[in-house]
Enzyme design. Structure first.
Site, PDB file in Angstrom:
ATOM      1  N   MET A   1       0.923  -1.418   0.154  1.00  0.00           N
ATOM      2  CA  MET A   1       0.085  -0.055   0.027  1.00  0.00           C
ATOM      3  C   MET A   1       0.951   1.286   0.056  1.00  0.00           C
ATOM      4  SD  MET A   1      -3.137  -1.578   0.005  1.00  0.00           S
ATOM      5  CE  MET A   1      -4.251  -0.096   0.580  1.00  0.00           C
ATOM      6  N   LEU A   2       2.066   0.992  -0.765  1.00  0.00           N
ATOM      7  CA  LEU A   2       2.858   2.191  -0.952  1.00  0.00           C
ATOM      8  C   LEU A   2       2.061   3.362  -1.331  1.00  0.00           C
ATOM      9  CD1 LEU A   2       6.226   0.723  -2.493  1.00  0.00           C
ATOM     10  CD2 LEU A   2       5.890   1.905  -0.407  1.00  0.00           C
ATOM     11  N   GLN A  52       5.237  -1.522   8.973  1.00  0.00           N
ATOM     12  CA  GLN A  52       5.659  -2.338   7.919  1.00  0.00           C
ATOM     13  C   GLN A  52       7.100  -1.993   7.443  1.00  0.00           C
ATOM     14  OE1 GLN A  52       3.990  -3.703   3.954  1.00  0.00           O
ATOM     15  NE2 GLN A  52       2.798  -4.538   5.202  1.00  0.00           N
ATOM     16  N   CYS A  82       6.182  -7.592  -1.351  1.00  0.00           N
ATOM     17  CA  CYS A  82       6.078  -6.356  -2.490  1.00  0.00           C
ATOM     18  C   CYS A  82       6.739  -6.871  -3.657  1.00  0.00           C
ATOM     19  CB  CYS A  82       6.465  -5.151  -1.945  1.00  0.00           C
ATOM     20  SG  CYS A  82       6.187  -3.889  -3.256  1.00  0.00           S
ATOM     21  N   LYS A 121       4.929 -10.703   6.490  1.00  0.00           N
ATOM     22  CA  LYS A 121       4.008 -10.821   5.466  1.00  0.00           C
ATOM     23  C   LYS A 121       4.553 -11.152   4.051  1.00  0.00           C
ATOM     24  CE  LYS A 121       0.405  -8.046   2.960  1.00  0.00           C
ATOM     25  NZ  LYS A 121       0.830  -8.182   1.387  1.00  0.00           N
ATOM     26  N   HIS A 153      -0.339 -13.300   1.730  1.00  0.00           N
ATOM     27  CA  HIS A 153      -0.928 -12.778   0.319  1.00  0.00           C
ATOM     28  C   HIS A 153      -1.093 -14.076  -0.697  1.00  0.00           C
ATOM     29  CE1 HIS A 153      -1.372  -9.479  -3.001  1.00  0.00           C
ATOM     30  NE2 HIS A 153      -2.200 -10.703  -3.236  1.00  0.00           N
ATOM     31  N   ASN A 193      -4.682 -12.672   3.024  1.00  0.00           N
ATOM     32  CA  ASN A 193      -4.704 -11.220   2.215  1.00  0.00           C
ATOM     33  C   ASN A 193      -4.580 -11.392   0.839  1.00  0.00           C
ATOM     34  OD1 ASN A 193      -2.393  -8.973   1.022  1.00  0.00           O
ATOM     35  ND2 ASN A 193      -4.527  -8.251   1.724  1.00  0.00           N
ATOM     36  N   GLY A 215      -6.971  -4.782   2.110  1.00  0.00           N
ATOM     37  CA  GLY A 215      -6.112  -3.702   1.642  1.00  0.00           C
ATOM     38  C   GLY A 215      -6.877  -2.907   0.942  1.00  0.00           C
ATOM     39  N   ARG A 216      -6.771  -3.253  -0.714  1.00  0.00           N
ATOM     40  CA  ARG A 216      -7.262  -2.158  -1.582  1.00  0.00           C
ATOM     41  C   ARG A 216      -8.672  -1.876  -1.378  1.00  0.00           C
ATOM     42  NH1 ARG A 216      -6.529  -4.701  -7.057  1.00  0.00           N
ATOM     43  NH2 ARG A 216      -6.482  -6.675  -5.699  1.00  0.00           N
TER      44      ARG A 216
END
Length: 317
Positions: A1-2, A52, A82, A121, A153, A193, A215-216
């Site tokens: 979620m940068l 994070q 990521c 994560k 994820h 996730n 998240g999104r």
């Protein structure tokens, strides 16, 4: 979620849930150690909030974790999920799945330096290393170093050929693989996730796992959070209605602008508040067209709010 879940976003989200654990956007050790800004700042009202971290040097991670503990963070999460190019070039993120012992060493270094929890994560695999045994071996190695909490994820990451956006959509979700992981490591705390859009779906996941990370959807449809406490934590309270939330944010924006923040830095996180409701498009349009201007003020928020019809029932229970 940068660039998404910054401290302004988290303050806004906390107004809708007392219990949901909020995560920062990923912050690199290099930014914390060498950056000119304060990358660890947060508002006490955000708690519980987890930092994070992105990095691959155990000593640097331990140093940053200690700084975070001193600042009051509830826990540390090491990002091994990521897939972006800039993350790979810095030797952290999803590419670290190929180096489980380094991740284990990093976790141990942080745990030796701090007393707050450290979690990891990660993805279910990377590139052609996407068989279950790869994930199982990775988790076993990191768990042996003392990590008790993992957020998975449920997609693998393609490190070459796909953009970060494509890596969130193209590799198929594989929830059963995460369920299998929990069966094989019953004493570990394992959250899932990826692709979860409703609290009904979250409840379904909790039949198999210990936690759910959204998240999104929580960003693009933030009022989803207004039901989290009642549905998932059995805590029913008078959550502010959407119009009330906007009014609650006005003094916060005024305060932050006095300290140098721009209106758009905060208001952009609120664009999805009225998703699917009459007036939502007008709300988004006015804020998007004028919110980024240098002279934008909190009054613009109230102007945009006037374009959304207010229901007589302004609270969620």
């Amino acid at each position: 979620m940068l660039d998404w879940t910054d401290r302004h976003c988290r303050y806004f989200h906390r107004l809708m849930s007392k219990h949901a654990v909020l995560y920062t956007e990923m912050v690199t050790t290099g930014a914390i150690i060498h950056g000119k800004g304060d990358y660890l700042g947060f508002n006490p009202q955000e708690q519980p909030v987890v930092l994070q971290l992105g990095g691959s040097e155990p000593a640097e991670l331990a140093h940053c974790a200690k700084l975070a503990e001193q600042r009051g963070y509830a826990a540390i999460n090491l990002n091994v999920g990521c897939p972006s190019d800039r993350v790979q070039n810095g030797m952290f993120g999803a590419c670290l799945m190929a180096r489980p012992q380094l991740v284990a060493d990093s976790v141990k270094a942080m745990q030796d330096a701090i007393s707050i929890p450290v979690s990891v994560k990660t993805r279910i695999g990377i590139d052609d290393s996407d068989e279950y045994q790869f994930l199982q071996d990775f988790v076993a190695t990191v768990a042996a170093a003392g990590c008790r909490q993992f957020v998975i994820h449920a997609r693998k990451a393609w490190l070459k050929g796909l953009s970060p956006k494509e890596n969130r959509e193209i590799p198929p979700l594989n929830y059963p693989r995460v369920y299998q992981l929990k069966q094989d490591f019953p004493t570990l705390d394992i959250s899932i996730n990826g692709g979860i859009k409703t609290l009904a779906e979250a409840e379904q996941q909790l039949q198999y796992l210990d936690g759910v990370m959204i998240g999104r959807e929580a960003y693009t449809n933030p009022y989803l959070l207004s039901q989290v406490d009642a549905v998932l934590y059995q805590d029913v309270w008078s959550v502010p209605g959407q119009h009330q939330l906007v009014r609650l944010m006005v003094p916060y924006i005024e305060q932050q602008m006095q300290q140098g923040a721009r209106f758009w830095h905060i208001a952009r996180h609120m664009l999805g508040l009225f998703q699917g409701q009459p007036g939502a498009r007008q709300w988004r349009r006015l804020l998007s067209e004028q919110g980024h201007l240098a002279d934008a003020k909190p009054e613009l928020l109230l102007q945009a709010l006037s374009l959304v019809p207010e229901s007589p029932d302004t609270t969620a229970n």
